[in-house]
Motif scaffolding. Structure first.
Motif, PDB file in Angstrom:
ATOM      1  N   SER A 193      39.933  36.216  25.888  1.00  0.00           N
ATOM      2  CA  SER A 193      40.025  37.016  27.099  1.00  0.00           C
ATOM      3  C   SER A 193      39.206  38.285  26.924  1.00  0.00           C
ATOM      4  O   SER A 193      38.867  38.667  25.821  1.00  0.00           O
ATOM      5  N   PHE A 194      38.911  38.906  28.059  1.00  0.00           N
ATOM      6  CA  PHE A 194      38.141  40.139  28.008  1.00  0.00           C
ATOM      7  C   PHE A 194      39.004  41.257  27.443  1.00  0.00           C
ATOM      8  O   PHE A 194      40.198  41.310  27.677  1.00  0.00           O
ATOM      9  N   ALA A 195      38.388  42.166  26.706  1.00  0.00           N
ATOM     10  CA  ALA A 195      39.159  43.185  26.002  1.00  0.00           C
ATOM     11  C   ALA A 195      39.702  44.264  26.931  1.00  0.00           C
ATOM     12  O   ALA A 195      40.717  44.870  26.647  1.00  0.00           O
ATOM     13  N   LEU A 196      39.032  44.537  28.042  1.00  0.00           N
ATOM     14  CA  LEU A 196      39.465  45.629  28.900  1.00  0.00           C
ATOM     15  C   LEU A 196      40.535  45.175  29.879  1.00  0.00           C
ATOM     16  O   LEU A 196      40.521  44.046  30.357  1.00  0.00           O
ATOM     17  N   PRO A 197      41.460  46.067  30.210  1.00  0.00           N
ATOM     18  CA  PRO A 197      42.468  45.706  31.216  1.00  0.00           C
ATOM     19  C   PRO A 197      41.841  45.658  32.602  1.00  0.00           C
ATOM     20  O   PRO A 197      40.841  46.319  32.869  1.00  0.00           O
ATOM     21  N   VAL A 198      42.449  44.882  33.467  1.00  0.00           N
ATOM     22  CA  VAL A 198      42.016  44.809  34.856  1.00  0.00           C
ATOM     23  C   VAL A 198      42.853  45.799  35.665  1.00  0.00           C
ATOM     24  O   VAL A 198      44.062  45.918  35.464  1.00  0.00           O
ATOM     25  N   PHE A 199      42.207  46.523  36.554  1.00  0.00           N
ATOM     26  CA  PHE A 199      42.891  47.466  37.426  1.00  0.00           C
ATOM     27  C   PHE A 199      42.813  46.966  38.865  1.00  0.00           C
ATOM     28  O   PHE A 199      41.858  46.271  39.245  1.00  0.00           O
ATOM     29  N   VAL A 200      43.799  47.339  39.646  1.00  0.00           N
ATOM     30  CA  VAL A 200      43.778  47.057  41.081  1.00  0.00           C
ATOM     31  C   VAL A 200      43.910  48.387  41.809  1.00  0.00           C
ATOM     32  O   VAL A 200      44.927  49.086  41.688  1.00  0.00           O
ATOM     33  N   LEU A 201      42.853  48.740  42.534  1.00  0.00           N
ATOM     34  CA  LEU A 201      42.821  49.981  43.310  1.00  0.00           C
ATOM     35  C   LEU A 201      43.298  49.686  44.727  1.00  0.00           C
ATOM     36  O   LEU A 201      42.778  48.783  45.390  1.00  0.00           O
ATOM     37  N   VAL A 202      44.293  50.433  45.175  1.00  0.00           N
ATOM     38  CA  VAL A 202      44.855  50.240  46.516  1.00  0.00           C
ATOM     39  C   VAL A 202      44.722  51.556  47.281  1.00  0.00           C
ATOM     40  O   VAL A 202      45.326  52.569  46.901  1.00  0.00           O
ATOM     41  N   CYS A 203      43.930  51.535  48.345  1.00  0.00           N
ATOM     42  CA  CYS A 203      43.714  52.738  49.158  1.00  0.00           C
ATOM     43  C   CYS A 203      44.228  52.473  50.572  1.00  0.00           C
ATOM     44  O   CYS A 203      43.807  51.502  51.220  1.00  0.00           O
ATOM     45  N   THR A 204      45.124  53.320  51.043  1.00  0.00           N
ATOM     46  CA  THR A 204      45.807  53.095  52.320  1.00  0.00           C
ATOM     47  C   THR A 204      45.332  54.103  53.359  1.00  0.00           C
ATOM     48  O   THR A 204      45.323  55.319  53.109  1.00  0.00           O
ATOM     49  N   LYS A 205      44.973  53.582  54.543  1.00  0.00           N
ATOM     50  CA  LYS A 205      44.435  54.398  55.626  1.00  0.00           C
ATOM     51  C   LYS A 205      45.563  54.981  56.467  1.00  0.00           C
ATOM     52  O   LYS A 205      46.506  54.277  56.832  1.00  0.00           O
ATOM     53  N   PHE A 206      45.475  56.292  56.765  1.00  0.00           N
ATOM     54  CA  PHE A 206      46.469  56.971  57.590  1.00  0.00           C
ATOM     55  C   PHE A 206      45.861  57.348  58.942  1.00  0.00           C
ATOM     56  O   PHE A 206      44.643  57.515  59.064  1.00  0.00           O
TER      57      PHE A 206
END
Length: 691
Positions: A193-206
């Motif tokens: 597996s790849f060494a770096l962690p996977v991130f999930v960016l969540v941006c919410t519109k107001f």
């Protein structure tokens, strides 16, 4: 994988990421995770009925997997005609409702607010480096346009610093809420597996832009969010997670006895540093029992600055004594509460197993080691800010000898104790000898710092003891010291322990201290019992300039001149003093300010042997006689320099000549203020050597 960053700093290196993506090439890239890896966080933010725009779909299987579990309103776009044709053909029969369109994500044909979610798996990473980020900004701006109020941009990313900073700053400027999930790796899959962690960016519109940024970090798909105040804090948290992932991979696949790998673990809720872990492996060929794979050593609070725990040499010695293949040395941070040893062990256990050496059996028990089974004790009594040296704290700690100590620590170099004094009850005087320390079980912590005072007769710094013993080089008898005035110029105040000792225990002494930092003087007077008077004065200013002014004036001379001043620039290989203090021109000024019997004393802290040799050559060119004494278990050494003719190189003869003067000095010190100081001059003079 041969592209692992060697340090956390490389995560912000454009060269590293350019090399990584070139290596990746055109291969279908599912290292970001498939549906099974991402489904938890995707289902949390994207609802099944939502109209979803999949940006830069490529040939990933994620849209197909989402479609199969009920997401029927997916609009997949990609700029590549080849990819779009291939994906439509692949899904025409099995998934007739899943369509792919050739659309440029920076200028889509969709109406404003027509989607409730935009899903991006790796597209932002791929385009952010193109056109100096212009393409990425245009894409994100377009995503913001087509999302409805309450809609979310969900981006699966490796969080290259320049990429994540670009996206976060753009959405913060738009007044959106930003949350970042760090998805934890599955254990046991380091090799494939790849060494770096996977991130999930969540941006919410107001509907209305948020007046102040909402920035949050979550560990795992459902971890509690940690609120951060600045984009820089979010980026720092990302680097911490990336560095831990890389370190974990390195440690699970090899050993490195010559390197001191370390990482900081932060509190999940506050995000503040809580533990620093340093990994020390035994060298190849060391005789270690077969069952001694791995152990964790908990450093008592207040002891993390000790040589055994803070220096590479000390940690090697500690690991050799413990005799395990790998020892993880854990230091606890200031401003953090720790209940007891059992609670610390429980908190660390899930994390430290990731740092086990390769080949350790899965069911192997990992022992926790400590000194006396106690966490130690620390109490912060003051915190402030120096305009010259930055933030500092004054703290009380309990030493491993059971005694209480007060320390001044500048937080820019928290592993170094700037000044230290031993504490005693205000209405009692301690008579315990420093040389007869006994290991005792720590008693309960004192209820109030107001009941404690610093014992001026106890020098915590060993190099200060040597400097005091070095007064024997003046070679004057006890009666002469009593009757004749003794003048001392000291550059560097610290907590004031050394000058206060001289003032209290040496009759007829006059001490002038030169200190650059006004905040240090305030701390010394308020917390370390420093009491200036007519025989102990402080001049605020630059030591170099003051010496030059004294030399130019030509009206004053000193029996002793001491340099005990830190170097703020650690990159030069000499922690004490700053290089300008040992330039030939300055040393010549010092010599001109000494009386005929005078002695120059220098606290030298130099890890570079070539630089040390150079310093000694310059000092010896000005001062023919130099005696030195190394401080045990520290880098410090004290140089005692005389401007007189060079004495015999026979150490035995020199020690014999100093013995009588040392005995006289000891007698004088004992008669200082009606109580006995904790110093053995004769013993300190035994280890002198001729340079």
């Amino acid at each position: 994988m041969s592209l692992l960053p060697r340090s956390a700093e490389e995560f912000s290196s454009a060269e590293y990421w350019e090399k990584f993506f070139k290596k990746r090439g055109d291969k279908a890239f599912e290292w970001y995770g498939d549906y099974n890896t991402l489904c938890g966080v995707l289902h949390r933010y994207i609802k099944v009925p939502d109209q979803v725009l999949v940006v830069g779909c490529g040939n990933s299987e994620l849209s197909e997997q989402l479609y199969d579990v009920g997401y029927k309103n997916l609009t997949n776009i990609d700029i590549s005609e080849t990819v779009v044709t291939h994906m439509n053909q692949r899904n025409s029969e099995r998934r007739p409702g899943l369509t792919f369109q050739q659309v440029d994500a920076t200028q889509t044909p969709y109406e404003d607010g027509s989607f409730q979610a935009a899903l991006d798996k790796g597209t932002l990473d791929a385009v952010a480096s193109e056109g100096e980020g212009v393409i990425a900004r245009n894409m994100l701006t377009e995503v913001g346009r087509v999302l409805s109020v309450g809609g979310r941009y969900v981006c699966v990313t490796l969080a290259q610093e320049s990429v994540i900073q670009l996206a976060v700053e753009l959405f913060v400027e738009l007044g959106w809420a930003v949350r970042l999930h760090c998805l934890q790796e599955e254990r046991g899959k380091e090799e494939d597996s790849f060494a770096l962690p996977v991130f999930v960016l969540v941006c919410t519109k107001f509907r209305q832009p948020m007046p102040s940024p909402i920035l949050e970090m979550c560990l795992g798909e459902d971890g509690a969010p940690t609120r951060l105040s600045q984009v820089a804090e979010l980026l720092a948290a990302v680097r911490e997670h990336q560095a831990y992932s890389v370190l974990r991979r390195r440690l699970r696949t090899g050993t490195e006895s010559s390197s001191n790998l370390s990482l900081t673990l932060c509190h999940v809720k506050t995000g503040l540093p809580r533990y620093t872990l340093t990994v020390q492996d035994c060298p190849p060929g060391a005789r270690v029992p077969r069952s001694n794979h791995f152990a964790i050593f908990i450093v008592p609070q207040g002891s993390e600055t000790a040589w055994l725990y803070s220096s590479a040499e000390g940690r090697k010695q500690l690991a050799a004594s413990a005799n395990f293949r790998r020892l993880v040395i854990v230091a606890m941070h200031r401003n953090q509460e720790y209940t007891d040893m059992q609670a610390v062990q429980s908190e660390l256990s899930p994390m430290v197993m990731d740092l086990a050496p390769p080949g350790m059996p899965a069911n192997q028990q990992v022992p926790f080691l400590s000194v006396g089974g106690d966490l130690g004790w620390r109490e912060e009594v003051s915190r402030g800010l120096s305009e010259l040296s930055g933030e500092y704290c004054v703290e009380n700690v309990r030493g491993e000898d059971g005694e209480l100590y007060r320390r001044l620590v500048f937080l820019s170099n928290a592993a170094l104790v700037q000044s230290e004094g031993r504490l005693v009850s205000s209405n009692t005087a301690s008579r315990h000898k420093k040389k007869n320390k006994k290991k005792v079980k720590p008693s309960a912590a004192p209820k109030s710092s107001s009941s404690l005072s610093v014992d001026s007769g106890f020098l915590c710094c060993a190099h200060h003891e040597v400097m005091v013993a070095g007064l024997a080089m003046l070679r004057v008898g006890a009666q002469q010291i009593k009757d004749a005035p003794l003048s001392v110029l000291l550059v560097g105040l610290g907590g004031g322990g050394l000058p206060q000792f001289l003032r209290d225990f040496v009759p007829n002494v006059f001490v002038e201290v030169v200190e650059l930092d006004p905040a240090v003087l305030d701390v010394a007077k308020e917390w370390f019992g420093f009491r200036p008077d007519e025989r102990l004065v402080v001049t605020l200013g630059d030591g170099l300039e003051h010496i030059a002014a004294l030399q130019e004036g030509g009206t004053r001379q000193f029996d002793v001149i001491m340099f005990d001043v830190d170097n703020k620039d650690c990159s030069v290989g000499m922690s004490c003093p700053p290089a300008a203090f040992v330039e030939t021109s300055m040393l010549q000024k010092v010599r001109s300010l000494l009386t005929p019997r005078g002695v120059f004393m220098l606290n030298l802290v130099c890890r570079d042997p070539d630089l040390r040799r150079s310093v000694l050559e310059r000092v010896s060119a000005v001062f023919p006689t130099i005696l030195s004494r190394k401080i045990q278990d520290e880098v410090n050494e004290v140089l005692l320099c005389s401007p007189g003719n060079k004495e015999t190189s026979d150490t035995a003869v020199i020690l014999q000549s100093l013995k009588q003067a040392g005995e006289s000095l000891q007698a004088i010190l004992r008669s200082g203020v009606g109580r006995e100081p904790h110093i053995d001059v004769t013993e300190l003079l035994k280890d002198l050597r001729v340079e």
